[in-house]
Design an enzyme around this catalytic site. Structure first.
Site, short mmCIF file in Angstrom:
data_model
loop_
_atom_site.label_atom_id
_atom_site.label_comp_id
_atom_site.label_asym_id
_atom_site.label_seq_id
_atom_site.Cartn_x
_atom_site.Cartn_y
_atom_site.Cartn_z
N LYS A 151 -6.06 5.96 -20.28
CA LYS A 151 -6.21 6.44 -21.64
C LYS A 151 -4.92 6.25 -22.44
O LYS A 151 -4.49 5.12 -22.69
CB LYS A 151 -6.68 7.88 -21.62
CG LYS A 151 -7.88 8.15 -20.68
CD LYS A 151 -9.07 7.26 -20.95
CE LYS A 151 -10.35 7.70 -20.26
NZ LYS A 151 -10.34 7.65 -18.79
N ASP B 20 -4.97 18.93 -16.09
CA ASP B 20 -5.26 17.57 -16.55
C ASP B 20 -4.74 17.47 -17.99
O ASP B 20 -5.25 18.12 -18.90
CB ASP B 20 -6.76 17.30 -16.49
CG ASP B 20 -7.11 15.85 -16.81
OD1 ASP B 20 -6.44 15.25 -17.67
OD2 ASP B 20 -8.07 15.33 -16.21
N ARG C 115 0.84 -1.20 0.00
CA ARG C 115 0.00 0.00 0.00
C ARG C 115 0.88 1.25 0.00
O ARG C 115 0.51 2.28 -0.56
CB ARG C 115 -0.94 0.00 1.21
CG ARG C 115 -1.75 1.28 1.37
CD ARG C 115 -2.93 1.13 2.31
NE ARG C 115 -2.57 0.51 3.57
CZ ARG C 115 -1.96 1.13 4.59
NH1 ARG C 115 -1.63 2.40 4.49
NH2 ARG C 115 -1.69 0.47 5.70
N TYR D 213 -14.07 16.93 -17.91
CA TYR D 213 -14.65 15.58 -17.87
C TYR D 213 -15.77 15.55 -16.83
O TYR D 213 -15.61 16.04 -15.71
CB TYR D 213 -13.55 14.57 -17.54
CG TYR D 213 -14.07 13.20 -17.18
CD1 TYR D 213 -14.90 12.50 -18.04
CD2 TYR D 213 -13.73 12.62 -15.97
CE1 TYR D 213 -15.39 11.25 -17.71
CE2 TYR D 213 -14.20 11.35 -15.63
CZ TYR D 213 -15.04 10.68 -16.51
OH TYR D 213 -15.53 9.44 -16.18
#
Length: 384
Positions: free
Chosen positions: A198, A173, A50, A102
């Site tokens: 993406k 972004d 983690r 988005y």
């Protein structure tokens, strides 16, 4: 020596496979949750996955190198990255965000972050006076460029000048262009966001997200957050993204070549009313794109003459799937009105021009002639 971006896609910061004892050309998947310690007070550098994992660490170094940052953090999705990033703000803080983002980002800001005491001003950062929206409690400016889905181009350097004058963070972004075509940190941004699902992954086969920065202070904060909230990317998914990045350069070039051919067709198709692509010379963002980007990318948004035609195209293309994502080797058509931006308030959709006649296209690496012909046949078969 300085490496080109094409070479960085393969080796990142020239560390390559240094430190990997087997010499494996494909960086190994360290599929482990925990690590043994030699003795009290000594560590291999890894304690628990983690916190960190060798495969994820290698991926983060590659992505940091591609974006010219000092650190990158890999998350389980793009939205996990943005969600974790928002934890650097506190109740009472205010952010300025572009109005055309988005839909998932807007949904997070308006439904989760506002509930937790953070306020937002959604404005058109490519047209409006950003400074007039700055308040005493404003902490950051958050933009996409090009924007999703209307392909507005925001001047990163101008936003960075405003941010620095008011001691704000500039968050960009960079998903649509990827680090291959654009590096916002080079133009004054403080933080870069990616949906690694993406273009970085490139094969529509896994989810990932990234936060990249050139600030030690932000890096330290984000390292504490990712350790605490537990949304780091898994070893296997880290390996998939590493594999995808190796072909980023050739995919981006081929996809852009195809996109330009499709734009040329769409601009001459009588049933298409508008085409939004930053590489169109008379588009508002063309000159800014030339200045801050090395390419125009492979995302196209276009508006057809009616909602009925839009839905017909989605139903009758034979090669291009109707699917909600972008950046993969397969060309995809998306319907923002009911998919990516369905949760965006209607007044914002209308203000941005997201109508029932608008389609978004992520262009892949197929033969451009096949893509153009598929669109032609679908459009010409409409008799409405």
């Amino acid at each position: 020596m300085d490496l080109s971006i094409e070479t960085k896609c393969m080796y990142g910061d020239r560390e390559g496979l240094k430190g990997e004892p087997t010499g494996s050309i494909s960086f190994p998947i360290y599929q482990t949750a925990t690590y043994a310690h030699p003795e009290v007070g000594k560590s291999t550098g890894f304690d628990y996955s983690r916190l960190q994992n060798p495969t994820r660490q290698h991926l983060e170094r590659v992505v940091a190198s591609l974006e010219n940052g000092i650190d990158a953090l890999a998350f389980s999705s793009g939205m996990a990255a943005i969600t974790a990033l928002m934890e650097i703000f506190k109740p009472g803080d205010h952010l300025i965000t572009d109005i055309d983002l988005y839909g998932g980002s807007i949904r997070l800001f308006d439904n989760i972050n506002e509930k937790n005491g953070i306020s937002f001003s959604h404005i058109n950062c490519s047209k409006e006076d950003v400074e007039s929206y700055i308040k005493p409690n404003t902490k950051a400016i958050y933009i996409e460029t090009p924007t999703n889905p209307m392909m507005n181009v925001v001047d990163i350097e101008k936003m960075a000048e405003i941010a620095k004058a008011y001691k704000l963070l500039l968050i960009v972004d960079n998903t649509f262009l990827s680090p291959y075509f654009q590096n916002p940190l080079d133009f004054g941004a403080d933080i870069v966001i990616h949906s690694g699902t993406k273009f970085l992954g490139g094969h529509n086969d896994t989810l990932a997200g990234f936060v990249i920065t050139n600030s030690t202070e932000i890096s330290d904060k984000m390292r504490f957050i990712i350790k605490t909230v537990g949304s780091g990317l898994s070893p296997f998914d880290s390996w998939l993204i590493l594999r995808g990045i190796k072909t980023l350069a050739v995919r981006m070039e081929k996809s852009q070549e195809n996109a330009i051919a499709i734009v040329d067709y769409l601009r001459n198709e009588p049933k298409v009313k508008n085409v939004y692509y930053p590489g169109i010379k008379d588009s508002p963002g063309y000159e800014i794109s030339k200045r801050q980007s090395r390419g125009f990318g492979s995302m196209i948004t276009f508006e057809v003459e009616s909602p009925e035609l839009a839905r017909h195209i989605l139903k009758y293309t034979k090669l291009i799937p109707f699917a909600e994502s972008l950046g993969g080797v397969e060309t995809l058509l998306t319907y923002p009105f009911t998919q990516t931006h369905a949760d965006v308030p209607e007044e914002i959709r209308k203000a941005n021009g997201i109508t029932e006649s608008v389609l978004r296209m992520s262009v892949g690496i197929e033969a451009k002639e096949d893509l153009v012909n598929d669109l032609k046949e679908a459009i010409s078969s409409y008799k409405g």
